[in-house]
Scaffold this motif. Structure first.
Motif, mmCIF file in Angstrom:
data_model
loop_
_atom_site.group_PDB
_atom_site.id
_atom_site.type_symbol
_atom_site.label_atom_id
_atom_site.label_comp_id
_atom_site.label_asym_id
_atom_site.label_seq_id
_atom_site.Cartn_x
_atom_site.Cartn_y
_atom_site.Cartn_z
ATOM 1 N N GLY A 122 11.299 -3.595 2.731
ATOM 2 C CA GLY A 122 10.461 -5.284 3.430
ATOM 3 C C GLY A 122 9.409 -5.128 3.901
ATOM 4 O O GLY A 122 8.738 -5.661 4.442
ATOM 5 N N ASP A 123 8.903 -3.921 3.683
ATOM 6 C CA ASP A 123 6.874 -2.971 4.047
ATOM 7 C C ASP A 123 6.344 -3.932 2.778
ATOM 8 O O ASP A 123 6.186 -3.624 1.757
ATOM 9 N N VAL A 124 5.635 -5.047 3.724
ATOM 10 C CA VAL A 124 4.619 -5.663 2.846
ATOM 11 C C VAL A 124 3.469 -5.258 3.734
ATOM 12 O O VAL A 124 3.193 -4.828 4.926
ATOM 13 N N SER A 125 1.892 -5.093 2.981
ATOM 14 C CA SER A 125 0.858 -4.480 3.301
ATOM 15 C C SER A 125 -0.057 -6.030 4.145
ATOM 16 O O SER A 125 0.165 -7.131 2.478
ATOM 17 N N SER A 126 -0.951 -5.849 4.669
ATOM 18 C CA SER A 126 -1.616 -6.756 4.208
ATOM 19 C C SER A 126 -2.468 -7.298 3.482
ATOM 20 O O SER A 126 -2.708 -6.423 3.296
ATOM 21 N N LEU A 127 -3.437 -8.324 3.633
ATOM 22 C CA LEU A 127 -4.567 -8.571 2.678
ATOM 23 C C LEU A 127 -6.012 -7.833 3.065
ATOM 24 O O LEU A 127 -6.374 -7.482 2.181
ATOM 25 N N GLU A 128 -5.918 -7.057 4.466
ATOM 26 C CA GLU A 128 -6.738 -6.851 4.377
ATOM 27 C C GLU A 128 -7.020 -4.899 4.337
ATOM 28 O O GLU A 128 -7.738 -3.826 5.288
ATOM 29 N N LEU A 129 -5.889 -4.707 4.069
ATOM 30 C CA LEU A 129 -5.498 -3.391 3.449
ATOM 31 C C LEU A 129 -6.953 -2.449 3.522
ATOM 32 O O LEU A 129 -7.294 -2.355 2.596
ATOM 33 N N GLU A 130 -7.254 -1.175 4.454
ATOM 34 C CA GLU A 130 -8.147 -0.124 3.584
ATOM 35 C C GLU A 130 -7.844 1.202 3.285
ATOM 36 O O GLU A 130 -6.597 1.372 3.195
ATOM 37 N N ALA A 131 -9.354 1.662 2.171
ATOM 38 C CA ALA A 131 -8.723 2.277 1.537
ATOM 39 C C ALA A 131 -8.890 3.574 2.625
ATOM 40 O O ALA A 131 -9.752 3.737 3.508
ATOM 41 N N LEU A 132 -7.927 4.021 3.437
ATOM 42 C CA LEU A 132 -7.431 5.165 4.096
ATOM 43 C C LEU A 132 -7.602 7.014 3.602
ATOM 44 O O LEU A 132 -7.106 7.188 3.467
ATOM 45 N N PRO A 133 -8.739 7.644 3.356
ATOM 46 C CA PRO A 133 -9.115 8.997 2.734
ATOM 47 C C PRO A 133 -8.577 9.998 3.074
ATOM 48 O O PRO A 133 -8.302 10.799 2.479
ATOM 49 N N ARG A 134 -7.863 9.930 4.699
ATOM 50 C CA ARG A 134 -7.390 10.996 5.001
ATOM 51 C C ARG A 134 -6.411 10.643 5.862
ATOM 52 O O ARG A 134 -5.520 11.548 6.792
ATOM 53 N N LEU A 135 -5.584 9.251 5.543
ATOM 54 C CA LEU A 135 -4.050 9.432 6.918
ATOM 55 C C LEU A 135 -2.961 10.120 6.379
ATOM 56 O O LEU A 135 -2.655 10.425 5.206
ATOM 57 N N PRO A 136 -3.295 10.743 7.445
ATOM 58 C CA PRO A 136 -1.890 11.495 7.662
ATOM 59 C C PRO A 136 -0.181 11.496 6.986
ATOM 60 O O PRO A 136 -0.134 9.820 6.974
ATOM 61 N N LEU A 137 0.293 11.931 6.495
ATOM 62 C CA LEU A 137 1.634 11.470 5.628
ATOM 63 C C LEU A 137 2.851 11.100 6.715
ATOM 64 O O LEU A 137 2.982 9.895 6.542
ATOM 65 N N ALA A 138 2.277 11.519 7.542
ATOM 66 C CA ALA A 138 3.639 11.144 8.952
ATOM 67 C C ALA A 138 3.172 9.306 9.367
ATOM 68 O O ALA A 138 3.486 8.918 10.517
ATOM 69 N N GLU A 139 2.035 9.092 9.360
ATOM 70 C CA GLU A 139 0.934 7.679 9.708
ATOM 71 C C GLU A 139 1.272 6.631 8.800
ATOM 72 O O GLU A 139 0.474 5.688 8.910
ATOM 73 N N LEU A 140 2.242 7.207 7.388
ATOM 74 C CA LEU A 140 2.363 5.880 6.407
ATOM 75 C C LEU A 140 3.102 4.393 6.838
ATOM 76 O O LEU A 140 2.575 3.184 6.235
ATOM 77 N N ASP A 141 3.762 4.643 8.356
ATOM 78 C CA ASP A 141 4.182 2.861 8.095
ATOM 79 C C ASP A 141 3.222 2.066 8.746
ATOM 80 O O ASP A 141 3.010 1.453 9.268
ATOM 81 N N SER A 142 1.839 2.751 9.485
ATOM 82 C CA SER A 142 0.760 1.838 9.571
ATOM 83 C C SER A 142 0.381 1.116 8.273
ATOM 84 O O SER A 142 -0.444 0.079 8.489
ATOM 85 N N LEU A 143 0.478 1.192 7.359
ATOM 86 C CA LEU A 143 0.424 0.846 6.156
ATOM 87 C C LEU A 143 0.779 -0.352 5.723
ATOM 88 O O LEU A 143 0.454 -1.400 5.061
ATOM 89 N N TYR A 144 2.063 -1.086 6.878
ATOM 90 C CA TYR A 144 2.744 -2.208 6.608
ATOM 91 C C TYR A 144 2.719 -3.023 8.196
ATOM 92 O O TYR A 144 2.324 -2.375 9.188
ATOM 93 N N GLY A 145 3.338 -4.266 7.696
ATOM 94 C CA GLY A 145 3.312 -4.992 8.801
ATOM 95 C C GLY A 145 2.069 -5.507 8.863
ATOM 96 O O GLY A 145 0.787 -5.614 8.678
ATOM 97 N N ASP A 146 2.306 -6.336 10.639
ATOM 98 C CA ASP A 146 1.136 -6.762 10.620
ATOM 99 C C ASP A 146 0.056 -7.807 9.700
ATOM 100 O O ASP A 146 -0.858 -7.709 9.604
ATOM 101 N N LEU A 147 1.233 -8.978 9.104
ATOM 102 C CA LEU A 147 0.560 -9.542 8.370
ATOM 103 C C LEU A 147 -0.383 -10.781 8.775
ATOM 104 O O LEU A 147 -0.760 -11.771 7.913
ATOM 105 N N GLY A 148 -1.151 -10.911 10.181
ATOM 106 C CA GLY A 148 -1.411 -11.956 10.483
ATOM 107 C C GLY A 148 -2.132 -12.320 9.953
ATOM 108 O O GLY A 148 -2.822 -13.211 9.567
ATOM 109 N N GLY B 57 0.918 -1.250 -0.388
ATOM 110 C CA GLY B 57 0.148 -0.209 0.299
ATOM 111 C C GLY B 57 1.165 1.698 0.461
ATOM 112 O O GLY B 57 2.507 1.417 0.625
ATOM 113 N N ILE B 58 0.142 2.683 -0.829
ATOM 114 C CA ILE B 58 1.559 3.415 -1.143
ATOM 115 C C ILE B 58 0.675 4.779 -0.413
ATOM 116 O O ILE B 58 -0.811 4.438 -1.245
ATOM 117 N N HIS B 59 1.241 5.505 0.146
ATOM 118 C CA HIS B 59 0.115 6.617 -0.029
ATOM 119 C C HIS B 59 0.568 7.797 -0.686
ATOM 120 O O HIS B 59 1.790 7.908 -1.603
#
Ligand code: KG4
Ligand code: ZN
Length: 345
Positions: free
Chosen positions: A319-345, A112-114
């Motif tokens: 090594g930043d990969v997103s989960s298939l649960e990744l959501e569309a985040l219409p307002r995500l601030p740039l500072a929070e882009l790390d939240s798009l990766y990890g947690d592949l549970g 997922g990309i900001h």
């Protein structure tokens, strides 16, 4: 060589797909919806989503085939990158669903990309010598930001708009002057025969030195136009005065920020980077101050998927990969882009 990524971008009114390897663009396809939205004088979210649904498969297939791959096997691709934030929710969802489906079916990682990071990366695609740190002035219809590009994947937003984005201001002022949508190119053309010194317009003072405000400027133009019909020369003078004011504000803020950070390079990107006065002013004043000014070619400045692919390569390398649960985040601030990766549970 480098990693090879299929990228999809549908955050606003362009359906785009690209294949990028390292810093090299192997293919880039953009289906613009501009004509569809023109009668409405702006982007209509519902219309945008529907058109993305109609176009996305063909655009992705075309980008893959131009890069020697195929939508049926995604051969040669190391990952699927997709814009998932910020933007129009319904529009983002279309690209995201397409990317998830391809990643799932062909067993490829999803990244997922900001969208703003994509715009920043357009500079790195355009100029192979460019390395962080640098300052990025990101100006488009949806965003006006000064970003401290500390490293790949590490950004700090120094300031942004308090109200209208720069491109939005161009579009609104164009409407006041009776010009068609999108207003930026129309003002740019009209301003060429105008006198930028004819009207003195407000600079939109804001508390924070790196924030911008263009709504006062727009209101000042509205007042000048109200209740009277301007002659052709007056309209051109007003367009030129407005454009020069915006270019002046943005240039001054960018130069101050770069000097404060001690950076030698300013990167200008986003749709408004097409503006001739802004380019001229930033180049002239930046170079006068000993700074390097990088302006990518227009097809990389406006929304496209190549820039999303370049960001995808950077994240995949880390090594930043997103989960298939990744959501569309219409307002995500740039500072929070790390939240798009990890947690592949
Ligand atoms: O980046 P972009 O294609 O789309 C997003 O908003 O993400 O930017 C579009 C904006 C519009 O507001 C348009 O009026 C403006 O860029 N624009 C310009 C020029 N060309 C496009 N603004 C000023 N001068 C131009 N030459
Ligand atoms: Zn954009």
């Amino acid at each position: 060589m480098g990693l090879r990524v299929l990228a999809i971008e549908t955050s606003c009114d362009e359906t785009a797909a690209a294949v990028v390897q390292g810093r090299q663009v192997l293919s880039s396809v953009v289906a613009s919806q501009m004509e569809l939205h023109r009668p409405f004088g702006g982007v209509v979210p519902e219309v945008a989503s529907r058109q993305h649904v109609a176009s996305v498969q063909e655009v992705v297939a075309e980008a893959l085939s131009r890069a020697g791959s195929d939508i049926h096997d995604l051969r040669g691709m190391d990952a699927v990158a997709v814009t998932c934030a910020p933007g129009l929710a319904g529009a983002l969802l279309v690209g995201l669903m397409a990317a998830k489906t391809l990643a799932l079916v062909h067993h490829k990682p999803l990244v997922g990309i900001h969208h703003w990071e994509g715009h920043i990366m357009s500079g790195f695609l355009a100029d192979p010598q460019l390395e962080p740190p640098c300052l990025c002035l990101l100006v488009s219809g949806g965003h006006t930001s000064l970003v401290d590009v500390q490293d790949y994947g590490r950004y700090r937003v120094l300031g942004q708009t308090r109200d209208d984005a720069a491109g939005e201001a161009f579009d609104k002022v164009a409407r006041l002057l009776g010009l068609p949508y999108p207003g930026g190119p129309a003002i740019d053309r009209l301003a060429a025969s105008g006198d930028p010194g004819r009207f003195i317009l407000p600079l939109g003072r804001v508390e924070h030195p790196f924030d911008t405000s263009f709504s006062g400027l727009k209101t000042a133009v509205a007042r000048l136009v109200a209740g009277r019909s301007l002659g052709e020369q007056e309209r051109a003078d007003l367009a030129a005065s407005f454009q020069a004011t915006v270019a002046g504000i943005l240039t001054e803020k960018a130069l101050t920020a770069a000097q404060q950070l001690g950076y030698g390079t300013i990167l200008l990107t986003g749709g408004v980077a097409a503006n001739r006065e802004l380019r001229r002013r930033l180049r002239q004043e930046g170079e006068g101050a000993g700074l390097r000014v990088v302006v990518p070619p227009m097809d990389l400045c406006t929304d496209n998927a190549a820039m999303i692919g370049a960001a995808g390569v950077i994240h995949l390398q880390r090594g930043d990969v997103s989960s298939l649960e990744l959501e569309a985040l219409p307002r995500l601030p740039l500072a929070e882009l790390d939240s798009l990766y990890g947690d592949l549970g």
